[in-house]
Design an enzyme around this catalytic site. Structure first.
Site, mmCIF file in Angstrom:
data_model
loop_
_atom_site.group_PDB
_atom_site.id
_atom_site.type_symbol
_atom_site.label_atom_id
_atom_site.label_comp_id
_atom_site.label_asym_id
_atom_site.label_seq_id
_atom_site.Cartn_x
_atom_site.Cartn_y
_atom_site.Cartn_z
ATOM 1 N N CYS A 44 110.001 66.155 72.080
ATOM 2 C CA CYS A 44 111.355 66.544 72.469
ATOM 3 C C CYS A 44 112.142 65.307 72.916
ATOM 4 O O CYS A 44 111.576 64.367 73.461
ATOM 5 C CB CYS A 44 111.309 67.574 73.595
ATOM 6 S SG CYS A 44 112.949 68.179 74.067
ATOM 7 N N ASP A 46 114.039 65.099 75.340
ATOM 8 C CA ASP A 46 114.203 65.130 76.796
ATOM 9 C C ASP A 46 113.821 63.783 77.430
ATOM 10 O O ASP A 46 112.740 63.247 77.184
ATOM 11 C CB ASP A 46 113.315 66.251 77.373
ATOM 12 C CG ASP A 46 113.701 66.590 78.803
ATOM 13 O OD1 ASP A 46 113.705 65.673 79.659
ATOM 14 O OD2 ASP A 46 113.981 67.760 79.076
ATOM 15 N N ARG A 48 112.886 63.063 80.187
ATOM 16 C CA ARG A 48 111.770 63.095 81.144
ATOM 17 C C ARG A 48 110.400 63.181 80.471
ATOM 18 O O ARG A 48 109.389 63.366 81.139
ATOM 19 C CB ARG A 48 111.963 64.276 82.106
ATOM 20 C CG ARG A 48 113.238 64.184 82.917
ATOM 21 C CD ARG A 48 113.639 65.525 83.477
ATOM 22 N NE ARG A 48 113.963 66.491 82.416
ATOM 23 C CZ ARG A 48 114.279 67.766 82.622
ATOM 24 N NH1 ARG A 48 114.300 68.251 83.847
ATOM 25 N NH2 ARG A 48 114.566 68.564 81.610
ATOM 26 N N HIS A 100 107.055 70.714 75.648
ATOM 27 C CA HIS A 100 106.920 70.596 77.111
ATOM 28 C C HIS A 100 107.460 71.828 77.824
ATOM 29 O O HIS A 100 108.383 72.481 77.320
ATOM 30 C CB HIS A 100 107.620 69.321 77.615
ATOM 31 C CG HIS A 100 109.109 69.333 77.486
ATOM 32 N ND1 HIS A 100 109.945 69.493 78.566
ATOM 33 C CD2 HIS A 100 109.918 69.219 76.404
ATOM 34 C CE1 HIS A 100 111.198 69.464 78.151
ATOM 35 N NE2 HIS A 100 111.210 69.293 76.851
ATOM 36 N N CYS A 103 111.544 73.134 78.861
ATOM 37 C CA CYS A 103 112.348 72.544 77.788
ATOM 38 C C CYS A 103 113.730 73.227 77.700
ATOM 39 O O CYS A 103 113.819 74.446 77.548
ATOM 40 C CB CYS A 103 111.616 72.676 76.459
ATOM 41 S SG CYS A 103 112.501 71.931 75.076
HETATM 42 CO CO CO Z 1 112.755 69.723 75.629
#
Ligand code: CO
Length: 219
Positions: A44, A46, A48, A100, A103
């Site tokens: 992803c 993301d 993080r 994750h 998400c």
């Molecule tokens: Co995500």
């Protein structure tokens, strides 16, 4: 506009370069020559979930592709090119789809709202929801339902990797790559192997998407 954080990036980079060259004089030159990663990581976007950091792998170890909610869509020329390049040129041994918990893409897909152009992307995940609606609707707590959808999405995207012709061809000819599904828990940093049964998945996929005869013909 004075943006200290932005300017810091280049100061950080200078320090990083100095550290690398200090520990290994030809560090950059060595990496410039070639790459030989064992893994293709599809994760992803993301901020993080940084691929190299959570796996403890170094520069050159991971070939990385990231998008919203780690989707492998067959009409996405970007992902399809990455898959082909990874198996045919880099000859990776493993392909990992890493989702994750928490998400945002998964969460958005579960909302009965339109998100504009993003809807086209989220539909890939909404389809996964539809395939598993009975099971997912059993989860009464929204967070638990989201977590489960994140896992099921990883499984489905692994399946989409296996449907790809370049992957099937590489597997039939060279017995690689193995496909893995992982999930990363942002709440505690723990990375978990979902232990998908790759052989069984391949068999299931090949009941319908079997490209084996074609591969043999080209031998
Ligand atoms: Co995500």
């Amino acid at each position: 506009m004075q943006d200290e954080k932005y300017n810091n990036i280049f100061a950080n980079n200078k320090k990083w370069v100095a550290d690398k060259v200090n520990s290994q004089k030809d560090f950059f030159h060595r990496h410039y020559e070639s790459q030989n990663p064992d893994y293709l990581y599809i994760g992803c976007s993301d901020s993080r979930v940084p691929a190299n950091e959570i796996t403890g792998l170094d520069m050159g170890d991971l070939f990385v592709h990231r998008n919203i909610a780690n989707v492998v869509a067959n009409n996405d020329v970007n992902t399809m090119s990455i898959l082909q390049y990874a198996v045919e040129v880099l000859e990776v041994k493993h392909i990992v789809v890493c989702g994750h918990y928490g998400c945002g893409g998964i969460k958005a897909a579960m909302q009965p709202h339109s998100f504009g152009v993003l809807d086209n992307w989220l539909r890939n995940i909404r389809d996964v929801y539809r395939f598993h609606k009975l099971e997912l609707d059993d989860y009464k707590v929204e967070e638990a339902r989201m977590d489960r959808l994140a896992e099921l999405n990883v499984e489905e995207q692994c399946m989409n990797v296996i449907k790809n012709a370049a992957i099937q061809e590489a597997y039939i000819l060279n017995n690689r790559p193995q496909v893995h599904g992982w999930i990363y828990d942002m709440r505690n940093g723990v990375l978990k192997d979902l232990n998908i049964n790759f052989e069984e998945m391949l068999k299931k996929v090949q009941e319908i998407y079997n490209l084996e005869e074609d591969v043999k013909k080209h031998q």
